[in-house]
Design an enzyme around this catalytic site. Structure first.
Site, PDB file in Angstrom:
ATOM      1  N   ARG A  50     -15.267 -21.654 -11.356  1.00 44.68           N
ATOM      2  CA  ARG A  50     -14.742 -21.993 -10.026  1.00 44.68           C
ATOM      3  C   ARG A  50     -15.870 -22.316  -9.050  1.00 44.68           C
ATOM      4  O   ARG A  50     -15.809 -23.264  -8.308  1.00 44.68           O
ATOM      5  CB  ARG A  50     -13.922 -20.794  -9.520  1.00 44.68           C
ATOM      6  N   GLU A 132      -3.668 -12.739 -28.324  1.00 38.74           N
ATOM      7  CA  GLU A 132      -3.814 -11.327 -28.709  1.00 38.74           C
ATOM      8  C   GLU A 132      -4.531 -10.525 -27.620  1.00 38.74           C
ATOM      9  O   GLU A 132      -4.183  -9.375 -27.350  1.00 38.74           O
ATOM     10  CB  GLU A 132      -4.590 -11.246 -30.029  1.00 38.74           C
ATOM     11  N   GLY A 190     -15.682  -3.115 -15.034  1.00 41.78           N
ATOM     12  CA  GLY A 190     -15.050  -4.357 -15.496  1.00 41.78           C
ATOM     13  C   GLY A 190     -13.706  -4.137 -16.166  1.00 41.78           C
ATOM     14  O   GLY A 190     -13.197  -5.015 -16.850  1.00 41.78           O
ATOM     15  N   GLU A 193      -8.375  -5.447 -13.044  1.00 41.55           N
ATOM     16  CA  GLU A 193      -8.138  -6.855 -12.713  1.00 41.55           C
ATOM     17  C   GLU A 193      -8.863  -7.161 -11.398  1.00 41.55           C
ATOM     18  O   GLU A 193      -9.095  -6.252 -10.582  1.00 41.55           O
ATOM     19  CB  GLU A 193      -6.636  -7.102 -12.523  1.00 41.55           C
ATOM     20  N   LYS A 208       2.628  -7.027 -19.854  1.00 41.83           N
ATOM     21  CA  LYS A 208       2.372  -6.785 -21.288  1.00 41.83           C
ATOM     22  C   LYS A 208       3.648  -6.361 -21.994  1.00 41.83           C
ATOM     23  O   LYS A 208       3.900  -6.772 -23.132  1.00 41.83           O
ATOM     24  CB  LYS A 208       1.284  -5.724 -21.450  1.00 41.83           C
TER      25      LYS A 208
END
Ligand SMILES: NC(=O)c1ccc[n+]([C@@H]2O[C@H](COP(=O)([O-])OP(=O)(O)OC[C@H]3O[C@@H](n4cnc5c(N)ncnc54)[C@H](OP(=O)(O)O)[C@@H]3O)[C@@H](O)[C@H]2O)c1
Length: 427
Positions: A50, A132, A190, A193, A208
């Protein structure tokens, strides 16, 4: 005779040229992991990011901010989408599939929001979309649900599917950290989100569960169609009570058949006993339990967040593309897929700083009742539809936690419960 002369030969696998979107936690993780697995014959041609001005650990010539440079490049046959913007991700994935390029994504929000359309795009353009890494990161659950549990009749899939909330709950319970400090640690490592509300308010786990429902039971359902919440309302008094009773609190996603044609699905905090498999799942680990007719129970555990565990799942999808692997969505395509129900009962614990905030009238049965200044709680049975339709349990100061084995099948509770409440003078 040497046996080596008869050794079978591996089928010729495709050479993969990748266009990578995103060079954050997972994108950079994938870059490192790919460079440690040269045998895979997959190389990154260009990386789209970005912000052109951000300092990168590899030379600037690898990067572009122009998505079309990757999407229009005929030599790129796989797009790997690892960005944190679900709307932009949707446009990228859609454009790639329309061009017949295979796609690997870890973006559960984007997949849950557009499941049916993405399935259709794969079908009409003949290109695969594998994801996955979007569900419990390193746990290989989607391909297992698709392939291994194809014939064995699944009755339930449940577990801890969000690494950052599990990390936060572990730090609060085991290390006595405050919610704020535990969240900060999860972000620094990390696991969270970019927008932490996605994790702590339960949206990520619900996305999920939406993906799990499609692969476990062939039912496509957006998170708005089932009951879910996160961990923001859990209070110190709840944690103290759990500790006193040797319990832990976990955010658990559940998809469970309640009869041949209906499934209950929800993501809610739940008390788990020390001997429960889920109690030992700590920090950023995720775990899933499958229950099926013939195999009985399986327990999957693995890292559910972080650069390398997620990159490992993305890498596994890339490797599967060399052999043209696709999800077949057989359970979705077959007739008589089970419907989502909200006509089942849950046994819940609700605590509140003010007793008036607990809507007692909605309970079909109240088993325990505790009334003390600033610490009031009720254990009882309630119909899931009433929780879905009403927000009293989402007010500040109120927390709802499921008990062990929370789904109560006996619908007669409603009538019996009403009578018992009348007799007790509660309603
Ligand atoms: N982190 C985890 O443990 C984990 C686990 C499972 C799944 N995932 C999923 O993996 C994806 C990536 O997560 P992350 O943690 O790696 O995110 P991140 O560290 O925030 O990195 C996001 C990357 O996306 C790039 N980006 C954002 N919008 C873009 C756009 N429109 N076009 C091109 N690039 C764009 C950013 O570019 P700049 O570098 O220029 O800012 C950055 O490199 C998300 O869908 C997430 O849900 C993450």
């Amino acid at each position: 005779m040497s046996l080596n002369n008869n050794k079978p030969v591996l089928p010729q696998s495709k050479k993969l040229t990748l266009g990578l979107f995103g060079f954050g936690v997972v994108g950079k993780g994938l870059y490192d992991v790919l460079h440690s697995t040269p045998a895979l014959q997959a190389s990154i041609k260009k990386i789209c990011i970005r912000n052109a001005d951000k300092k990168r650990v590899i030379p600037q010539e690898h990067f572009t901010t122009d998505a079309n440079e990757l999407l229009h490049d005929e030599s790129i046959n796989v797009i790997v989408e690892l960005i944190d913007d679900a709307d932009a991700a949707y446009n990228i994935v859609k454009a790639a599939l329309q061009k017949g390029k295979a796609v690997v994504s870890a973006n559960k929000k984007m997949i849950a929001a557009h499941f049916e359309e993405l399935l259709h795009l794969q079908h009409i353009h003949g290109a695969a979309l594998l994801y996955e890494g979007a569900c419990c990161a390193s746990i290989p659950i989607i391909r297992n649900l698709e392939e291994y549990y194809d014939n064995d009749l699944l009755s339930a899939v449940k577990g801890i599917v969000n690494g950052s909330t599990n990390y936060i709950l572990t730090k609060i319970f085991d290390d006595g950290l405050s919610f704020k400090d535990a969240l900060l640690q999860a972000q620094q490592l990390g696991f969270a989100e970019s927008n932490p509300a996605l994790d702590i308010e339960g949206h990520d786990a619900a996305n999920k569960l939406s993906i799990l429902l499609a692969h476990a039971f062939g039912r496509i359902a957006a998170p708005s169609e089932f009951l879910y919440t996160g961990i923001t309302s859990i209070k110190k008094t709840d944690a103290d009570l759990a500790k006193q009773k040797n319990l832990k609190i976990k955010l658990v996603a559940t998809a469970q058949k309640i009869n041949d044609s209906q499934i209950a699905a929800f993501v809610l905090p739940q008390f788990v006993e020390e001997q429960d498999e889920l109690a030992g799942v700590s920090n950023e680990f995720n775990a899933l339990i499958t229950e099926s007719s013939f195999a009985d129970k399986h327990f999957f555990k693995g890292k559910g967040a972080g650069a390398y565990p997620t990159a490992a799942a993305v890498l596994s999808d890339i490797a599967a593309l060399r052999y043209n692997y696709k999800y077949e969505y057989k359970k979705y395509l077959q007739e008589n897929t089970p419907e989502l129900s909200n006509d089942y009962y849950l046994k819940i614990f609700v605590s509140a700083d003010d007793i008036e905030k607990i809507d007692k009238d909605q309970f079909a049965w109240i088993e325990e009742w505790h009334n003390e200044k600033n610490n009031n709680w009720v254990v009882g049975i309630i119909q899931s539809a009433l929780l879905q339709q009403n927000n009293w349990w989402k007010q500040p100061g109120v927390s709802l936690i499921l008990t062990k084995n929370p789904v109560v099948q006996n619908v007669e509770y409603r009538e019996i419960g009403k009578k018992s409440l009348e007799l007790a003078g509660v309603i």
